[in-house]
Design an enzyme around this catalytic site. Structure first.
Site, PDB file in Angstrom:
ATOM      1  N   ARG A   1      14.481   1.582   7.081  1.00  0.00           N
ATOM      2  CA  ARG A   1      13.925   0.985   5.857  1.00  0.00           C
ATOM      3  C   ARG A   1      15.048   0.752   4.871  1.00  0.00           C
ATOM      4  NH1 ARG A   1       8.812   2.307   5.546  1.00  0.00           N
ATOM      5  NH2 ARG A   1       8.713   0.266   4.584  1.00  0.00           N
TER       6      ARG A   1
ATOM      7  N   PRO B   1       0.704  -1.227   0.000  1.00  0.00           N
ATOM      8  CA  PRO B   1       0.000   0.000   0.000  1.00  0.00           C
ATOM      9  C   PRO B   1       0.737   1.285   0.000  1.00  0.00           C
ATOM     10  CG  PRO B   1       0.243  -0.862   2.117  1.00  0.00           C
ATOM     11  CD  PRO B   1       0.955  -1.702   1.225  1.00  0.00           C
ATOM     12  N   GLU B   2       1.103   1.748  -1.080  1.00  0.00           N
ATOM     13  CA  GLU B   2       1.493   3.167  -1.081  1.00  0.00           C
ATOM     14  C   GLU B   2       0.448   3.871  -1.901  1.00  0.00           C
ATOM     15  OE1 GLU B   2       5.646   4.013  -1.806  1.00  0.00           O
ATOM     16  OE2 GLU B   2       6.163   1.980  -1.228  1.00  0.00           O
TER      17      GLU B   2
ATOM     18  N   LYS C   1      -2.482   7.175   2.223  1.00  0.00           N
ATOM     19  CA  LYS C   1      -2.727   5.740   2.085  1.00  0.00           C
ATOM     20  C   LYS C   1      -4.032   5.325   2.743  1.00  0.00           C
ATOM     21  CE  LYS C   1       2.277   5.397   2.437  1.00  0.00           C
ATOM     22  NZ  LYS C   1       3.403   5.089   3.343  1.00  0.00           N
TER      23      LYS C   1
END
Length: 274
Positions: free
Chosen positions: A261, A2-3, A58
């Site tokens: 990340r 989900p971006e 989002k």
DNA sequence: GAATACCTGAGC
DNA sequence: GCTCAGGTATTC
């Protein structure tokens, strides 16, 4: 999933199937995914129709005809599937049926990082799922982008990922737009010129728009509301391409960790200030 | 900021 | 068996 491009694809594919329909049954298999409680969501949405399907960053927002909003965040692996029959898959945590007996909404989420929320009014939405969210990244005006990003300390990639600054960019599109803009993920925005930030704005918009047009990126399990994967992963220039050659210059793409990340960049194409 | 926590699954 | 994974919130 989900971006922003993936969530927008879910929105576009689910909206025609949901508008004007009235939820009549809500079955929740995993209560912790529903805020404040499964009972509140059920009581909130049953009996009124879905009048609008919106997205901010989002977050998906299903506006109900009477009052209130049914918010859905897909977290890392959430899927909204509209189908006549229950998909043959594990981890379906919420099922919503409609009073016309038509296709049901199934919420599936293996990692359980997503959620649904019942927000009886705009104040509940603003204080809950939308709290601290900056303007939507898609179509953000250049002036607004510059105002919110320029002058900041910290790492450029971290700033792009910060939903308070702008909403919707995640790990894939942060890496991809930084490569296109020729900017190093570790540079501080305050050390960039207005021209460089303007280029970043341009490339971010272009990357989001292309991804959107290709149905998003299907890296692990992303599918739209009709179960179809996207194809933008084939167009990724750096994301998850550590050790491979950069298409622009042939240099080896590096992988480092930024803000916890994994971060992929070309040391040749993205060496501004380094 | 960085580390950790929330979870399951895929890939090595 | 270990590492990593699109997200976010909470700790020090």
């Amino acid at each position: 999933m989900p971006e922003l491009p993936e969530v927008e694809n879910v929105r576009r594919t689910m909206a025609p199937d949901l508008l004007g329909r009235t939820p009549s049954t809500v079955r929740v298999g995993l209560a912790k995914l529903v805020r404040p409680t499964p009972q509140a969501l059920s009581a909130g949405i049953r009996g009124q129709s879905i009048s609008q399907v919106d997205r901010h960053g989002k977050l998906l927002m299903l506006r109900m005809s009477g009052h209130g909003t049914w918010a859905i965040h897909l977290g890392m692996t959430g899927q909204v599937i509209i189908a006549d029959r229950r998909p043959d898959a594990k981890h379906i945590h919420v099922t919503v049926g409609f009073d016309d007996g038509g296709p049901r909404l199934y919420y599936r989420d293996p990692r359980q990082f997503g959620f649904m929320a019942w927000c009886p009014d705009q104040a509940a939405l603003d204080a809950g799922p939308l709290a601290n969210m900056g303007p939507d990244a898609l179509g953000i005006p250049l002036e607004v982008f510059l105002e919110r990003v320029s002058g900041k300390g910290g790492k450029l990639k971290s700033v792009l990922l910060d939903q308070r600054v702008l909403a919707g960019v995640g790990n894939i599109y942060a890496d991809e737009s930084l490569h296109r803009a020729g900017l190093h993920p570790l540079v501080a925005p305050k050390d960039l010129s207005q021209a460089q930030l303007t280029a970043l704005h341009h490339h971010l918009q272009e990357t989001l728009a292309e991804a959107l047009a290709k149905g998003g990126s299907s890296i692990s399990n992303f599918v739209d509301a009709h179960g179809r994967p996207g194809t933008f992963q084939h167009a990724h220039r750096v994301y998850q391409r550590g050790g491979q050659a950069c298409n622009e210059c042939g240099c080896e793409i590096e992988r480092i960790v930024v803000a916890g990340r994994s971060t992929h960049f070309c040391p040749h194409c993205q060496k501004e200030h380094f």
